[in-house]
Design an enzyme around this catalytic site. Structure first.
Site, PDB file in Angstrom:
ATOM      1  N   GLY A  71       0.823  -1.208   0.000  1.00  0.00           N
ATOM      2  CA  GLY A  71       0.000   0.000   0.000  1.00  0.00           C
ATOM      3  C   GLY A  71       0.853   1.252   0.000  1.00  0.00           C
ATOM      4  CB  ALA A  72       4.287   1.757  -1.029  1.00  0.00           C
TER       5      ALA A  72
ATOM      6  N   GLY B 207      -1.148   7.607   1.171  1.00  0.00           N
ATOM      7  CA  GLY B 207      -1.322   7.658   2.617  1.00  0.00           C
ATOM      8  C   GLY B 207      -0.109   7.287   3.447  1.00  0.00           C
ATOM      9  CB  ILE B 208       0.085   5.482   6.703  1.00  0.00           C
ATOM     10  CG1 ILE B 208      -0.817   6.445   7.487  1.00  0.00           C
ATOM     11  CG2 ILE B 208       1.189   4.945   7.619  1.00  0.00           C
ATOM     12  CD1 ILE B 208      -1.606   5.777   8.603  1.00  0.00           C
ATOM     13  N   GLY B 209       1.328   4.418   3.943  1.00  0.00           N
ATOM     14  CA  GLY B 209       2.285   3.536   3.278  1.00  0.00           C
ATOM     15  C   GLY B 209       3.292   4.306   2.450  1.00  0.00           C
TER      16      GLY B 209
ATOM     17  CE1 TYR C 129      -9.676  -0.327   8.887  1.00  0.00           C
ATOM     18  CE2 TYR C 129     -10.103   0.471  11.114  1.00  0.00           C
ATOM     19  CZ  TYR C 129      -9.281   0.395   9.999  1.00  0.00           C
ATOM     20  OH  TYR C 129      -8.060   1.029  10.019  1.00  0.00           O
TER      21      TYR C 129
END
Length: 269
Positions: free
Chosen positions: A12-13, A16-18, A165
């Protein structure tokens, strides 16, 4: 970390955070492999790194909504990056409505739990061979409000977005603790974390609120990947870069082992 330039796969790069985690790791000299679902997004992200004067060791595609795609991704990583010694399972989703993947699993459960477990198990022999190695699972404080319903894991008898979730994030913690115990003495540390309430697309889509900066959200993952003082630390839950206590349910050993068996059966492992 003893190795001056660890090779790190961040899932997930491209957002966002990734993405922020990958940027931070690259700035500190790590060999970073970017994962994304879209080749176009991967190309854009790689170009952004290069424009910022940062190197990217490579990119890998994989759709976590398709387990065959995850298996193919793992084969590609094993072939192209034999020196991999850190895996950051960061990719995740928040689904407002119930949806099934091509594999017939509820999407939240598959993307947030089944896919990272599958990827981890597929890459585990490589990581063990490159020890000392590290596996980092990005969970959430939402796990404290989660429960595991093995009789209706996909919410077929009543779907609640937050419950799905929270369940998946609790599963991240339970998986971390079980895998850490099974890998004790094998040179692979396994830890999980809550990144904080961070301004991401997931937070806005799922909760309609804004949070702290992406930089803050990436700090704990970066510390777990690189810090020499965490060498050998395993089976912990981190918040704000420090180990802390997770939910009471996350320490239920019987639930942890039942989930392990159930998950591997779902994955055909």
């Amino acid at each position: 970390m003893p190795r001056s330039r660890p090779t790190i796969l961040v899932t997930g790069a491209t957002d966002g955070i990734g993405k922020e985690t990958a940027l931070g790791l690259a700035r500190q000299g790590a060999r970073v492999i970017l994962h994304g679902r879209s080749p176009e997004r991967l190309d854009i992200t790689r170009d952004e790194f290069i424009a910022a004067g940062l190197s990217v060791s490579g990119t890998v595609e994989g759709d976590f909504g398709n387990l065959d795609s995850v298996r193919a991704m793992a084969r590609g990583v094993r072939r192209q990056y034999p020196d991999l010694n850190v895996l950051i399972n960061n990719a995740g989703v928040y689904m407002q409505r119930r949806h099934e993947t091509v594999d017939g699993n509820e999407t939240t459960w598959q993307v947030n739990h089944l896919a990272p477990v599958l990827l981890t198990m597929e890459l585990l022999p490589l990581l063990e061979g490159n020890s000392p190695a590290r596996i980092i699972n990005v969970s959430s404080v939402a796990h404290t409000r989660g429960s595991i319903n093995l009789h209706d894991i996909g919410g077929e008898h009543g779907f609640d977005a937050y419950a799905a979730y929270a369940q998946s994030k609790l599963a991240n913690v339970l998986f971390t603790y079980e895998l850490a115990e099974r890998l004790e003495g094998k040179g692979v540390a396994v830890n999980c974390l809550h990144p904080g309430v961070i301004s991401t697309k997931l937070l806005m889509d799922g909760f309609g609120i804004e949070g702290a900066s992406l930089d803050e959200g990436a700090r704990t993952s970066i510390r777990l990947a690189l810090s020499e003082d965490l060498e050998g630390v395993s089976g912990k839950y981190f918040v704000k870069e420090l180990p802390t206590t997770s939910s009471t349910m996350s320490y239920d050993v019987r639930l942890r082992r039942d989930l392990w068996t159930y998950t591997l059966e779902q994955l055909g492992l």
